[in-house]
Design a protein around this motif. Structure first.
Motif, PDB file in Angstrom:
ATOM      1  N   HIS A  78      -1.742  -8.647  -6.314  1.00 14.05           N
ATOM      2  CA  HIS A  78      -2.770  -8.138  -5.406  1.00 14.05           C
ATOM      3  C   HIS A  78      -2.403  -6.744  -4.899  1.00 14.05           C
ATOM      4  CE1 HIS A  78      -5.901  -8.086  -2.388  1.00 14.05           C
ATOM      5  NE2 HIS A  78      -4.985  -7.776  -1.493  1.00 14.05           N
ATOM      6  N   GLU A  79      -1.139  -6.547  -4.551  1.00 15.94           N
ATOM      7  CA  GLU A  79      -0.677  -5.232  -4.068  1.00 15.94           C
ATOM      8  C   GLU A  79      -0.851  -4.178  -5.162  1.00 15.94           C
ATOM      9  OE1 GLU A  79       0.699  -2.507  -1.326  1.00 15.94           O
ATOM     10  OE2 GLU A  79       0.140  -4.593  -0.982  1.00 15.94           O
ATOM     11  N   GLN A 100      -3.067  -4.221  -7.663  1.00 15.86           N
ATOM     12  CA  GLN A 100      -4.498  -3.957  -7.823  1.00 15.86           C
ATOM     13  C   GLN A 100      -5.022  -3.060  -6.703  1.00 15.86           C
ATOM     14  OE1 GLN A 100      -6.201  -7.852  -7.993  1.00 15.86           O
ATOM     15  NE2 GLN A 100      -5.579  -8.202 -10.119  1.00 15.86           N
ATOM     16  N   ARG A 101      -4.556  -3.310  -5.478  1.00 17.23           N
ATOM     17  CA  ARG A 101      -4.982  -2.494  -4.332  1.00 17.23           C
ATOM     18  C   ARG A 101      -4.535  -1.037  -4.496  1.00 17.23           C
ATOM     19  NH1 ARG A 101      -3.357  -0.686   0.357  1.00 17.23           N
ATOM     20  NH2 ARG A 101      -1.236  -1.436   0.185  1.00 17.23           N
ATOM     21  N   GLU A 102      -3.291  -0.839  -4.877  1.00 23.00           N
ATOM     22  CA  GLU A 102      -2.757   0.516  -5.062  1.00 23.00           C
ATOM     23  C   GLU A 102      -3.414   1.211  -6.253  1.00 23.00           C
ATOM     24  OE1 GLU A 102      -0.433   2.449  -3.508  1.00 23.00           O
ATOM     25  OE2 GLU A 102      -0.087   1.023  -1.895  1.00 23.00           O
ATOM     26  N   GLN A 153      -6.383   0.964  -7.483  1.00 21.90           N
ATOM     27  CA  GLN A 153      -7.779   1.381  -7.306  1.00 21.90           C
ATOM     28  C   GLN A 153      -7.890   2.882  -7.070  1.00 21.90           C
ATOM     29  OE1 GLN A 153      -9.241  -1.033  -4.089  1.00 21.90           O
ATOM     30  NE2 GLN A 153     -10.151  -2.515  -5.495  1.00 21.90           N
ATOM     31  N   ASP A 154      -7.013   3.425  -6.246  1.00 21.36           N
ATOM     32  CA  ASP A 154      -7.060   4.853  -5.919  1.00 21.36           C
ATOM     33  C   ASP A 154      -6.035   5.682  -6.677  1.00 21.36           C
ATOM     34  OD1 ASP A 154      -9.124   4.436  -4.088  1.00 21.36           O
ATOM     35  OD2 ASP A 154      -7.716   4.028  -2.457  1.00 21.36           O
TER      36      ASP A 154
END
Length: 166
Positions: free
Chosen positions: A100-101, A103-105, A107-108
């Motif tokens: 999850h971490e 995927q979050r990172e 994205q940008d």
């Protein structure tokens, strides 16, 4: 010290102007890429001086991004080792947090990627294409589950090793 004691071709060191040597990083771009440039492997687009997820224009140049280059070479920038009894009991939960971490990172920041998650003698070794992602993963696991967290950074090699145990 006078000019007679200094061998020809040498100059005294000025301590008020010490220049640091440049470090060698094979994965850092040597110059500015033509814009727009698209990575043929992942589809990230280099535009306005940075890599981003965007639609690739028809006339774009093609160049492999640094993250894909690291993935192809199997040469990570970050290592996160996780272990301990608590980790063994909550392994799937912690690995889901790590994914999850990432995927979050990602994205940008297209250059922040997980390279591999491998079993490592009772624990797990996570490798990343970016030192900042390795740090973010270590901090996220520590925030969620406490435990002991250590960082070891080698600036000459642009390499970060993160150790978490509980």
């Amino acid at each position: 010290m006078n000019s007679r004691t200094i061998p020809p071709g040498f100059h005294p060191v000025r301590h008020d102007r010490l220049l640091l040597e440049q470090t060698h990083d094979a994965y850092r771009l040597k110059g500015k890429l033509p814009e727009p440039t698209v990575c043929p492997q992942c589809g990230a687009v280099f535009h306005n001086g940075r890599w981003a997820w965007d639609d690739a224009p028809a006339q774009a140049h093609h160049e492999t991004c640094p993250a894909c280059h690291r993935l192809n070479d199997k040469f990570p920038a970050g290592f996160v080792s996780l272990g301990g009894e608590f980790f063994s009991a909550h392994r799937d939960e912690i690995l889901a947090l790590i994914r999850h971490e990432e995927q979050r990172e990602r994205q940008d920041h297209p250059l922040k990627r997980l390279m591999a998650i491998e079993d490592d003698g009772g624990g797990v070794m996570v490798t990343t294409s970016d030192v900042h992602l390795a740090r973010a993963i270590g901090e996220a696991v520590h925030r969620a589950y406490q435990g002991e967290l250590e960082f070891h950074y080698k600036p000459d090699d642009k390499l970060l090793r993160v150790h978490w145990t509980r």
